[in-house]
Design a protein around this motif. Structure first.
Motif, PDB file in Angstrom:
ATOM      1  N   GLN A  55      30.786 -32.546 -25.600  1.00  0.00           N
ATOM      2  CA  GLN A  55      30.349 -31.519 -24.712  1.00  0.00           C
ATOM      3  C   GLN A  55      29.834 -30.298 -25.342  1.00  0.00           C
ATOM      4  N   LYS A  58      31.733 -27.044 -24.521  1.00  0.00           N
ATOM      5  CA  LYS A  58      31.719 -26.288 -23.309  1.00  0.00           C
ATOM      6  C   LYS A  58      32.708 -27.189 -22.340  1.00  0.00           C
ATOM      7  N   CYS A  59      33.035 -26.195 -21.442  1.00  0.00           N
ATOM      8  CA  CYS A  59      33.779 -26.939 -20.137  1.00  0.00           C
ATOM      9  C   CYS A  59      32.708 -27.769 -19.280  1.00  0.00           C
ATOM     10  N   ALA A  60      33.125 -29.107 -18.883  1.00  0.00           N
ATOM     11  CA  ALA A  60      32.276 -29.793 -18.436  1.00  0.00           C
ATOM     12  C   ALA A  60      31.841 -29.554 -16.918  1.00  0.00           C
ATOM     13  N   CYS A  62      32.329 -25.732 -15.668  1.00  0.00           N
ATOM     14  CA  CYS A  62      31.772 -24.286 -15.562  1.00  0.00           C
ATOM     15  C   CYS A  62      30.894 -23.932 -16.766  1.00  0.00           C
ATOM     16  N   LYS A  63      30.651 -24.847 -17.998  1.00  0.00           N
ATOM     17  CA  LYS A  63      30.076 -24.450 -19.035  1.00  0.00           C
ATOM     18  C   LYS A  63      30.216 -23.293 -19.902  1.00  0.00           C
ATOM     19  N   THR A  64      31.486 -22.967 -19.450  1.00  0.00           N
ATOM     20  CA  THR A  64      32.076 -21.856 -20.573  1.00  0.00           C
ATOM     21  C   THR A  64      32.527 -22.404 -21.885  1.00  0.00           C
ATOM     22  N   ASP A  65      32.504 -21.439 -22.933  1.00  0.00           N
ATOM     23  CA  ASP A  65      32.977 -22.040 -24.338  1.00  0.00           C
ATOM     24  C   ASP A  65      34.430 -22.395 -24.166  1.00  0.00           C
ATOM     25  N   GLN A  91      37.145 -36.270 -19.242  1.00  0.00           N
ATOM     26  CA  GLN A  91      36.070 -34.653 -19.809  1.00  0.00           C
ATOM     27  C   GLN A  91      37.279 -33.743 -19.948  1.00  0.00           C
ATOM     28  N   CYS A  97      39.305 -24.373 -14.366  1.00  0.00           N
ATOM     29  CA  CYS A  97      38.341 -25.410 -13.600  1.00  0.00           C
ATOM     30  C   CYS A  97      39.323 -26.744 -13.359  1.00  0.00           C
TER      31      CYS A  97
END
Length: 121
Positions: A55, A58-60, A62-65, A91, A97
């Protein structure tokens, strides 16, 4: 019948069809859970590290680190809906999230998953 009335009728039918599909999906979920119950488990460090690499940290959603220890393992199809521990159903999510997602799942996704899981029992 006016266009507005036709739209309202169509929306009502669509909503009714959605609820009927969800009812069937939840019934199927209970059947699969009865055939092959899943249990929560401790995750192996190697599995978590591999998922983090896949991944790209990244959060699956919101894509934040995210970094090791700051994420939660999420079941795409939740345990409560018959989801298993296979990697394709997992995930990594940031805590926010994961809380927002809860146990929500689209009925068509649930049925697709349950069919696959049932066929592999």
């Amino acid at each position: 019948m006016s266009l507005k009335e036709l739209r309202q009728k169509a929306e009502k039918q669509e909503l009714q069809a959605f609820y009927e599909l969800m009812e069937v999906a939840l019934e199927c979920s209970e059947v699969v859970k009865g055939l092959s119950p899943t249990k929560r488990r401790a995750w192996l460090t190697e599995v978590l590290e591999e998922m983090l690499v896949i991944q790209a940290s990244k959060c699956a959603l919101c894509k934040t680190d995210i970094e090791f220890g700051s994420f939660e393992v999420d079941h795409i199809i939740p345990h409560s809906r018959g989801g298993g521990n296979e990697r394709t159903n997992l995930q990594l999510l940031c805590k926010l999230c994961n809380r927002k997602k809860g146990s929500s799942v689209a009925p068509q996704d649930l049925l697709r998953y349950l069919e696959s899981r049932y066929m592999n029992l």
